[in-house]
Enzyme design. Structure first.
Site, PDB file in Angstrom:
ATOM      1  N   ASP A 172      45.221   1.176  17.702  1.00  0.00           N
ATOM      2  CA  ASP A 172      46.411   2.000  17.540  1.00  0.00           C
ATOM      3  C   ASP A 172      47.359   1.408  16.507  1.00  0.00           C
ATOM      4  O   ASP A 172      47.433   0.191  16.352  1.00  0.00           O
ATOM      5  CB  ASP A 172      47.126   2.108  18.894  1.00  0.00           C
ATOM      6  CG  ASP A 172      48.118   3.251  18.940  1.00  0.00           C
ATOM      7  OD1 ASP A 172      48.020   4.173  18.104  1.00  0.00           O
ATOM      8  OD2 ASP A 172      49.009   3.222  19.800  1.00  0.00           O
ATOM      9  N   ASN A 177      42.780  14.048  19.353  1.00  0.00           N
ATOM     10  CA  ASN A 177      43.229  13.864  17.974  1.00  0.00           C
ATOM     11  C   ASN A 177      43.089  15.114  17.107  1.00  0.00           C
ATOM     12  O   ASN A 177      43.649  15.185  16.007  1.00  0.00           O
ATOM     13  CB  ASN A 177      42.480  12.699  17.312  1.00  0.00           C
ATOM     14  CG  ASN A 177      42.938  11.339  17.792  1.00  0.00           C
ATOM     15  OD1 ASN A 177      42.199  10.357  17.690  1.00  0.00           O
ATOM     16  ND2 ASN A 177      44.143  11.247  18.342  1.00  0.00           N
TER      17      ASN A 177
END
EC number: 2.5.1.-
Length: 240
Positions: free
Chosen positions: A18, A66
């Site tokens: 991340d 996503n």
């Protein structure tokens, strides 16, 4: 030479990579530049695994959620995945890395699926490092797909429903050939698991680090593994 701490370290490490977008934005650059920097960091961490005693590395590259990002970012990521496979295939082969993918491939474009098949076949006999890339992956989606496969076997008479246990479903998961992760790392300071390896990480140790993924170095990786080695894993039991 094997690192001395590796014997007490995790055999299987999973990473939620991340912070790529924030890394780029902090530099006034497009988010996709951060993803490119993150891909370069993957190369370094994979290469570090053998010396650190890590046999299996699973990385979260693109989640089922996503797709909600902008079309430009999603398209850029898909292009990056294709380029990564094309550019890294021979290096991964030479370095003894076996590549696998987990996730639902149906929504991915045919060119990317072909490249995924290619690198899996190319590296199938490698044993030095097992790299698993979670692409269009979600833990709940994986369990749902596994349950459908299990249900089909029950309906076809290949599986007795009375014999289904917590050892049955894992055989239908994308990760059925992998050991469960010993350690899950998330970079960028966020402290959540984001639908990653929900079944497999039931007894994993977790480490949340503040560093953004493109800045997560080999030395930081080693430090996390060292901290893991000092933990006592009880799997729900009590040590006398």
């Amino acid at each position: 030479m094997l690192d001395p701490m590796a014997h007490a370290g995790p055999r299987h490490v999973a990473i939620i990579m991340d912070g790529n977008g924030r890394w780029a934005q902090a530099r006034g650059r497009p988010r996709l530049l951060g993803h490119r920097a993150g891909a370069r960091r993957v190369r370094e961490i994979v290469a570090a695994c053998p010396d650190l005693g890590v046999d299996y590395l699973t990385i979260f590259a693109f989640s089922t959620e996503n797709w909600k990002r902008t079309q430009a970012e999603v398209s850029g990521l898909m292009s990056l995945f294709r380029r990564y496979i094309e550019s890294e295939a021979q290096t991964l082969l030479a370095e003894g890395t076996r590549v696998r993918f987990i996730g639902d491939r149906v929504r991915l474009d045919s060119k990317l699926r072909s490249l995924m098949d290619m690198i899996e076949a190319l590296t199938a006999h490698n044993t030095r490092v097992n790299l698993t890339i979670a692409l269009n992956y979600g833990g709940r989606d994986e369990v749902a797909r596994a349950t459908k496969r299990l249900a089909r076997d029950v309906a076809a008479g290949r599986l007795d429903p009375e014999e289904v246990s917590d050892e049955t479903l894992p055989r239908y998961l994308d990760t059925h050939v992998l050991p469960d992760p010993d350690l899950v790392i998330r970079t960028s300071g966020e402290a959540r698991i984001s639908n990653f390896l929900l079944w497999q990480s039931a007894y994993s140790e977790y480490e949340f680090v503040d560093t953004l993924w493109p800045d997560f170095t080999r030395e930081q990786f080693k430090a996390v593994l060292t901290r893991y080695g000092a933990r006592e894993r009880r799997y729900g039991g009590v040590v006398a």
